[in-house]
Structures are given as structure tokens and as C-alpha cells.
Design an enzyme around this catalytic site. Structure first.
Site, PDB file in Angstrom:
ATOM      1  N   ASN A  10     -26.133  30.143  77.235  1.00  0.00           N
ATOM      2  CA  ASN A  10     -26.544  31.492  77.629  1.00  0.00           C
ATOM      3  C   ASN A  10     -25.454  32.454  77.168  1.00  0.00           C
ATOM      4  O   ASN A  10     -24.393  32.523  77.769  1.00  0.00           O
ATOM      5  CB  ASN A  10     -26.713  31.534  79.161  1.00  0.00           C
ATOM      6  CG  ASN A  10     -27.043  32.926  79.667  1.00  0.00           C
ATOM      7  OD1 ASN A  10     -27.314  33.838  78.887  1.00  0.00           O
ATOM      8  ND2 ASN A  10     -27.029  33.088  80.983  1.00  0.00           N
ATOM      9  N   LYS A  12     -25.466  35.611  77.258  1.00  0.00           N
ATOM     10  CA  LYS A  12     -25.418  36.861  78.042  1.00  0.00           C
ATOM     11  C   LYS A  12     -25.304  38.056  77.093  1.00  0.00           C
ATOM     12  O   LYS A  12     -25.908  38.047  76.026  1.00  0.00           O
ATOM     13  CB  LYS A  12     -24.290  36.806  79.072  1.00  0.00           C
ATOM     14  CG  LYS A  12     -24.365  35.498  79.892  1.00  0.00           C
ATOM     15  CD  LYS A  12     -23.526  35.478  81.110  1.00  0.00           C
ATOM     16  CE  LYS A  12     -23.721  34.151  81.837  1.00  0.00           C
ATOM     17  NZ  LYS A  12     -23.012  34.071  83.086  1.00  0.00           N
ATOM     18  N   HIS A  97     -32.453  34.482  86.051  1.00  0.00           N
ATOM     19  CA  HIS A  97     -31.020  34.188  86.054  1.00  0.00           C
ATOM     20  C   HIS A  97     -30.355  34.963  87.185  1.00  0.00           C
ATOM     21  O   HIS A  97     -30.765  36.072  87.524  1.00  0.00           O
ATOM     22  CB  HIS A  97     -30.395  34.563  84.700  1.00  0.00           C
ATOM     23  CG  HIS A  97     -28.964  34.154  84.614  1.00  0.00           C
ATOM     24  ND1 HIS A  97     -27.948  34.948  85.095  1.00  0.00           N
ATOM     25  CD2 HIS A  97     -28.387  33.017  84.165  1.00  0.00           C
ATOM     26  CE1 HIS A  97     -26.802  34.298  84.926  1.00  0.00           C
ATOM     27  NE2 HIS A  97     -27.046  33.139  84.364  1.00  0.00           N
ATOM     28  N   GLU A  99     -27.820  36.726  87.363  1.00  0.00           N
ATOM     29  CA  GLU A  99     -27.435  38.119  87.053  1.00  0.00           C
ATOM     30  C   GLU A  99     -28.654  39.033  87.048  1.00  0.00           C
ATOM     31  O   GLU A  99     -28.558  40.207  87.399  1.00  0.00           O
ATOM     32  CB  GLU A  99     -26.671  38.156  85.725  1.00  0.00           C
ATOM     33  CG  GLU A  99     -25.251  37.619  85.909  1.00  0.00           C
ATOM     34  CD  GLU A  99     -24.727  36.805  84.744  1.00  0.00           C
ATOM     35  OE1 GLU A  99     -25.176  36.998  83.610  1.00  0.00           O
ATOM     36  OE2 GLU A  99     -23.844  35.950  84.995  1.00  0.00           O
ATOM     37  N   GLU A 169     -28.345  26.798  89.428  1.00  0.00           N
ATOM     38  CA  GLU A 169     -27.079  27.491  89.171  1.00  0.00           C
ATOM     39  C   GLU A 169     -26.606  28.167  90.457  1.00  0.00           C
ATOM     40  O   GLU A 169     -27.015  29.290  90.762  1.00  0.00           O
ATOM     41  CB  GLU A 169     -27.271  28.561  88.098  1.00  0.00           C
ATOM     42  CG  GLU A 169     -27.610  28.020  86.738  1.00  0.00           C
ATOM     43  CD  GLU A 169     -27.195  28.991  85.636  1.00  0.00           C
ATOM     44  OE1 GLU A 169     -26.415  28.596  84.771  1.00  0.00           O
ATOM     45  OE2 GLU A 169     -27.638  30.151  85.657  1.00  0.00           O
ATOM     46  N   GLY A 175     -19.412  31.676  86.284  1.00  0.00           N
ATOM     47  CA  GLY A 175     -18.324  32.496  85.754  1.00  0.00           C
ATOM     48  C   GLY A 175     -17.078  32.520  86.626  1.00  0.00           C
ATOM     49  O   GLY A 175     -16.207  33.363  86.451  1.00  0.00           O
ATOM     50  N   SER A 211     -19.987  27.343  85.523  1.00  0.00           N
ATOM     51  CA  SER A 211     -18.632  26.905  85.156  1.00  0.00           C
ATOM     52  C   SER A 211     -18.593  25.515  84.531  1.00  0.00           C
ATOM     53  O   SER A 211     -17.637  24.767  84.738  1.00  0.00           O
ATOM     54  CB  SER A 211     -17.685  27.000  86.358  1.00  0.00           C
ATOM     55  OG  SER A 211     -17.512  28.357  86.721  1.00  0.00           O
TER      56      SER A 211
HETATM   57  P1  PGA Z   1     -20.886  30.170  83.205  1.00  0.00           P
HETATM   58  O1  PGA Z   1     -22.355  30.837  83.283  1.00  0.00           O
HETATM   59  O2  PGA Z   1     -21.026  28.893  82.435  1.00  0.00           O
HETATM   60  O3  PGA Z   1     -20.044  31.175  82.489  1.00  0.00           O
HETATM   61  O4  PGA Z   1     -20.456  29.924  84.616  1.00  0.00           O
HETATM   62  C1  PGA Z   1     -23.496  30.042  83.454  1.00  0.00           C
HETATM   63  C2  PGA Z   1     -24.725  30.915  83.490  1.00  0.00           C
HETATM   64  O5  PGA Z   1     -24.644  32.051  83.984  1.00  0.00           O
HETATM   65  O6  PGA Z   1     -25.801  30.532  83.024  1.00  0.00           O
END
Ligand code: PGA
Length: 250
Positions: A10, A12, A97, A99, A169, A175, A211
Site C-alpha cells: 500500500n 498510500k 483502509h 486511514e 489491520e 505506521g 508495521s
Molecule cells: P504500515 O501500513 O505497514 O506502514 O504499518 C500498513 C497499512 O496501512 O496498510
């Protein structure tokens, strides 16, 4: 080891079209198809066409959108729809997602409409679910995840459910550098699988995100409940993403 594995990147709000082309050049030079492994990429909408073109002739590489609107077209300034991203070469899409839910205020009802729109446009939906830290600490993880599943998938029959990949997730792991333990993830994955099995989807695909990195991917995927990983930060560099996939698939 030979179980099918899905590795999803992803990006982003990173990597425009030129960067996407350069990314795939490096990635394709470093990563060659492996049996039973699919690698999915979710670039920003502006880079979909470049990414899809760069991934061509590699059936193991899938390009998808990060989000779609539920309407196929119309007066929705700034949004992109399923048919539009499909035209740009996407064959999949993320939906819900964290976010989208927490930064943009997306609701369970929005995710339901988006799953239906994705299926109508022939896109494979990857539905993201997961609890916040407060919800976990209050002991509500399973209630939240099943509410999100019911909200997005409640009206679908087994055939349609078969086209869904679920990404667990936990919001507190995204993150933050703090991943769920394989055991904690597995517990939620089992619940997701049970929820889907009760609705006729016996062979559910459930991947973990939050992460995931080069150091923890092997330990996470040693847990058979995990069918793969959805990765943000650690997917942005093509060479280390190629290494991560190889490490996870080994
Ligand atoms: P991350 O994000 O690996 O940076 O924790 C995962 C995601 O948001 O899909």
C-alpha cells in the site's frame, strides 16, 4: 512450504507515475515469480496506469486502487470510481483502509456500498478491518471487527464473498512500528474466518497488516492463519520490498 501467499504493497500518498515506472523496473529485476505467490500493489490513483503497464505480462503482479467511490460516475469532484480505475488497469481495490475510516470519516455503510461497486466493476476487493488501541484495551476487538465485516459484507452471498480478501489491520499497529504478535493476529484471523465460513465462504483469504517489515515478516507468516501481509512503509522501496516478499515466501 507451499501454501498460497499474498503480499500487498500500500503506497498510500507516495510515488507518482514516473516514480512508479522506476519502482517496477527495480522490482521486476529483483523479484521473479514464485509458485503460489501473488504480489499486489496499491499505488495512488494517478499512478495506476503507469503501474499496470509496468506490471504487464506478469500474472503474479496485481495492481489495484487504494479507494473507489460507490457511484460509477458523476459529479463527485476529486473521487475516482471502479470503472475509472479499471480503465486505468486496476483489477483490485482496497476498501475501508483505516486511514479512509479515521482520517476521512468513512463509515461501515460506505464500505458496504464500495464493496458492491468494486464487485460490479469486476475489481477484487481487499476489505480492511481493525480496532483502535482504545477498542482493544476495552476488550472490544472482536466486536469491532465483526461489526465492520457485517457492515461491509452482510448482504453478500457465499459466491460474492469468495471474491473478497480481508486484511486485518489493527489501527494501533499501522505506521507505529508496533506489530501485532503472530498469536494475537491469528486469534482475530480465526474469528474473521469463522464469520465468513458461517456465511458460506469456506476458503477465506485473510492477510495481516500493521508495521510489517523485513525483520518480522517471516515470524508473522510462520503463523498458518496468515495468508499474507498488507504493507505500507516497508513497501515503498522496491529493492527492500522485493527482499521482504522473498523473505516472507521462503
Ligand atoms: P504500515 O501500513 O505497514 O506502514 O504499518 C500498513 C497499512 O496501512 O496498510
Amino acid at each position: 512450504m507451499s501454501r498460497p501467499l499474498w503480499f500487498a504493497a500500500n503506497w498510500k500518498m507516495n510515488l507518482g507515475p514516473d516514480e512508479a515506472r522506476a519502482y517496477f523496473k527495480t522490482f521486476r529485476a529483483r523479484y521473479h515469480p514464485r509458485e503460489q505467490c501473488e504480489v499486489w500493489f496499491f499505488p495512488p490513483a494517478v499512478s495506476l496506469e503507469a503501474a499496470a503497464h509496468a506490471a504487464r505480462e506478469r500474472a503474479d503482479l496485481v495492481v489495484g486502487a487504494q479507494d473507489i467511490h460507490w457511484e460509477p460516475k458523476g459529479a463527485f469532484t476529486g473521487a475516482v470510481s471502479g470503472p475509472l480505475v479499471a480503465q486505468a488497469g486496476a483489477t483490485a481495490t482496497l476498501i475501508g483502509h483505516s486511514e479512509r475510516r479515521h482520517v476521512f470519516g468513512e463509515t461501515d455503510e460506505d464500505t458496504r456500498k464500495k464493496v458492491a461497486a468494486a464487485l460490479a466493476a469486476g475489481l477484487a476487493p481487499m476489505l480492511c478491518v481493525g480496532e483502535t488501541l482504545a477498542e482493544r484495551e476495552a476488550g472490544n476487538t472482536l466486536a469491532v471487527v465483526t461489526r465492520q465485516l457485517a457492515g461491509a459484507l452482510g448482504g453478500l452471498d457465499g459466491g460474492k464473498l469468495g471474491q473478497i480478501t480481508t486484511a486485518y489491520e489493527p489501527v494501533w499497529a499501522i505506521g507505529t512500528g508496533r506489530n501485532a504478535t503472530p498469536r494475537d493476529a491469528a486469534q482475530v484471523h480465526r474469528e474473521i474466518r469463522a464469520w465468513l465460513a458461517a456465511r458460506g465462504m469456506a476458503q477465506a483469504r485473510v492477510v495481516y497488516g500493521g508495521s510489517v517489515n523485513l525483520k518480522n515478516v517471516a515470524e508473522l507468516l510462520a503463523e498458518p492463519e496468515l495468508d499474507g501481509v498488507l504493507v505500507g512503509g516497508a513497501s515503498l522501496d522496491p529493492a527492500s520490498w522485493a527482499e521482504l516478499v522473498q523473505t516472507g515466501a521462503a
